[in-house]
Scaffold this motif. Structure first.
Motif, PDB file in Angstrom:
ATOM      1  N   UNK A 149      -4.908   2.110   8.999  1.00 15.81           N
ATOM      2  CA  UNK A 149      -4.844   1.359  10.259  1.00 15.81           C
ATOM      3  C   UNK A 149      -5.118  -0.126  10.086  1.00 15.81           C
ATOM      4  N   UNK A 150      -5.781  -0.508   8.992  1.00 11.48           N
ATOM      5  CA  UNK A 150      -6.114  -1.925   8.822  1.00 11.48           C
ATOM      6  C   UNK A 150      -4.866  -2.797   8.624  1.00 11.48           C
ATOM      7  N   UNK A 151      -3.721  -2.170   8.324  1.00 12.35           N
ATOM      8  CA  UNK A 151      -2.476  -2.918   8.128  1.00 12.35           C
ATOM      9  C   UNK A 151      -1.659  -3.029   9.414  1.00 12.35           C
ATOM     10  N   UNK A 152      -2.123  -2.439  10.482  1.00 21.57           N
ATOM     11  CA  UNK A 152      -1.411  -2.492  11.755  1.00 21.57           C
ATOM     12  C   UNK A 152      -0.703  -1.180  12.038  1.00 21.57           C
ATOM     13  N   UNK A 153       0.166  -1.216  13.032  1.00 22.01           N
ATOM     14  CA  UNK A 153       0.920  -0.015  13.392  1.00 22.01           C
ATOM     15  C   UNK A 153       1.928   0.287  12.297  1.00 22.01           C
ATOM     16  N   UNK A 154       2.010   1.547  11.921  1.00 20.55           N
ATOM     17  CA  UNK A 154       2.901   1.936  10.828  1.00 20.55           C
ATOM     18  C   UNK A 154       4.351   1.620  11.152  1.00 20.55           C
ATOM     19  N   UNK A 155       4.752   1.792  12.413  1.00 22.30           N
ATOM     20  CA  UNK A 155       6.140   1.576  12.787  1.00 22.30           C
ATOM     21  C   UNK A 155       6.506   0.091  12.706  1.00 22.30           C
ATOM     22  N   UNK A 156       5.573  -0.778  13.076  1.00 24.25           N
ATOM     23  CA  UNK A 156       5.830  -2.214  12.995  1.00 24.25           C
ATOM     24  C   UNK A 156       6.006  -2.648  11.550  1.00 24.25           C
ATOM     25  N   UNK A 157       5.179  -2.111  10.666  1.00 28.51           N
ATOM     26  CA  UNK A 157       5.282  -2.448   9.240  1.00 28.51           C
ATOM     27  C   UNK A 157       6.591  -1.907   8.684  1.00 28.51           C
ATOM     28  N   UNK A 158       6.954  -0.686   9.073  1.00 29.94           N
ATOM     29  CA  UNK A 158       8.202  -0.082   8.593  1.00 29.94           C
ATOM     30  C   UNK A 158       9.418  -0.870   9.068  1.00 29.94           C
ATOM     31  N   UNK A 159       9.428  -1.255  10.346  1.00 30.50           N
ATOM     32  CA  UNK A 159      10.564  -1.992  10.900  1.00 30.50           C
ATOM     33  C   UNK A 159      10.724  -3.330  10.179  1.00 30.50           C
ATOM     34  N   UNK A 167       0.837  -1.200   0.000  1.00 33.48           N
ATOM     35  CA  UNK A 167       0.000   0.000   0.000  1.00 33.48           C
ATOM     36  C   UNK A 167       0.875   1.255   0.000  1.00 33.48           C
ATOM     37  N   UNK A 168       1.908   1.265   0.829  1.00 35.77           N
ATOM     38  CA  UNK A 168       2.818   2.409   0.893  1.00 35.77           C
ATOM     39  C   UNK A 168       3.528   2.593  -0.443  1.00 35.77           C
ATOM     40  N   UNK A 169       4.037   1.511  -1.015  1.00 36.70           N
ATOM     41  CA  UNK A 169       4.757   1.597  -2.281  1.00 36.70           C
ATOM     42  C   UNK A 169       3.840   2.001  -3.429  1.00 36.70           C
ATOM     43  N   UNK A 170       2.590   1.550  -3.384  1.00 34.89           N
ATOM     44  CA  UNK A 170       1.640   1.854  -4.450  1.00 34.89           C
ATOM     45  C   UNK A 170       1.161   3.303  -4.400  1.00 34.89           C
ATOM     46  N   UNK A 171       0.859   3.792  -3.207  1.00 30.71           N
ATOM     47  CA  UNK A 171       0.296   5.138  -3.078  1.00 30.71           C
ATOM     48  C   UNK A 171       1.357   6.214  -2.904  1.00 30.71           C
ATOM     49  N   UNK A 172       2.514   5.846  -2.366  1.00 37.12           N
ATOM     50  CA  UNK A 172       3.562   6.831  -2.142  1.00 37.12           C
ATOM     51  C   UNK A 172       3.331   7.695  -0.915  1.00 37.12           C
ATOM     52  N   UNK A 173       2.417   7.297  -0.060  1.00 32.09           N
ATOM     53  CA  UNK A 173       2.140   8.101   1.137  1.00 32.09           C
ATOM     54  C   UNK A 173       3.221   7.835   2.195  1.00 32.09           C
ATOM     55  N   UNK A 174       3.388   8.747   3.142  1.00 31.07           N
ATOM     56  CA  UNK A 174       4.359   8.519   4.223  1.00 31.07           C
ATOM     57  C   UNK A 174       3.936   7.332   5.093  1.00 31.07           C
ATOM     58  N   UNK A 175       4.911   6.731   5.743  1.00 28.56           N
ATOM     59  CA  UNK A 175       4.616   5.574   6.586  1.00 28.56           C
ATOM     60  C   UNK A 175       3.594   5.918   7.658  1.00 28.56           C
ATOM     61  N   UNK A 176       3.689   7.096   8.222  1.00 30.78           N
ATOM     62  CA  UNK A 176       2.769   7.480   9.299  1.00 30.78           C
ATOM     63  C   UNK A 176       1.323   7.612   8.824  1.00 30.78           C
ATOM     64  N   UNK A 177       1.123   7.778   7.528  1.00 34.31           N
ATOM     65  CA  UNK A 177      -0.236   7.914   6.990  1.00 34.31           C
ATOM     66  C   UNK A 177      -0.799   6.594   6.480  1.00 34.31           C
ATOM     67  N   UNK A 178      -0.119   5.497   6.773  1.00 36.18           N
ATOM     68  CA  UNK A 178      -0.595   4.186   6.339  1.00 36.18           C
ATOM     69  C   UNK A 178      -1.934   3.880   7.005  1.00 36.18           C
TER      70      UNK A 178
END
Length: 154
Positions: free
Chosen positions: A54-64, A41-52
């Motif tokens: 919520x259905x994908x979980x915590x943004x920091x966990x996904x980023x890590x 989703x982040x790669x497709x939309x180009x949005x910042x990690x913090x704007x991911x």
């Protein structure tokens, strides 16, 4: 399942290729399927990690997890496996020039203080490296009848 998320068939192919995550007793690891959908989703939309979303979980966990997989070479191995299976081509590594930004000076804009300092410094170096008597002066002096008998000092 949201638009753009992996289907069950796609996950059946990709899921076993991803490393299993170990959680701790107090914090079990999340589902790789949900995390991968968040990364895509982040790669497709180009949005910042913090704007991911919520259905994908915590943004920091996904980023890590994304960074950890990148450091471990999971993405390269995944692409190579998909290429070996004939499910994708190897040419998918590319940069789109519409999103690559150039510096303002690349479009002809004048620089600021830093440019002025660099130009002044280059001019000072040029002035120090220029000899007092240039080759042209030496040739003119030697070509004149009076100049043949005298020596030219630099």
């Amino acid at each position: 399942m949201a638009r753009g998320d992996l289907t069950d068939h796609e996950w059946a192919i990709i899921g076993p290729l991803l490393p299993s995550e170990r959680g701790r007793w107090a914090r079990p690891s999340g589902d790789n399927h949900r995390f991968l959908n968040g990364m895509l989703h982040i790669l497709r939309t180009g949005c910042p990690w913090r704007d991911m979303h919520e259905r994908y979980g915590k943004w920091n966990s996904v980023y890590v997890r994304f960074r950890r997989w990148a450091e471990q070479g999971v993405w390269d191995a995944l692409l190579q496996t998909l290429v070996d299976l004939g499910l994708t081509d190897d040419w998918q590594h590319m940069l789109d020039s519409t999103v690559v930004r150039a510096h303002s000076q690349a479009t002809g804009a004048k620089g600021g203080l830093m440019r002025k300092l660099l130009v002044d410094h280059a001019a000072a170096l040029r002035a120090k490296s220029t000899p007092d008597a240039t080759i042209r002066d030496v040739l003119l002096a030697l070509s004149s009848p009076a100049g043949r008998s005298r020596t030219i000092k630099p």
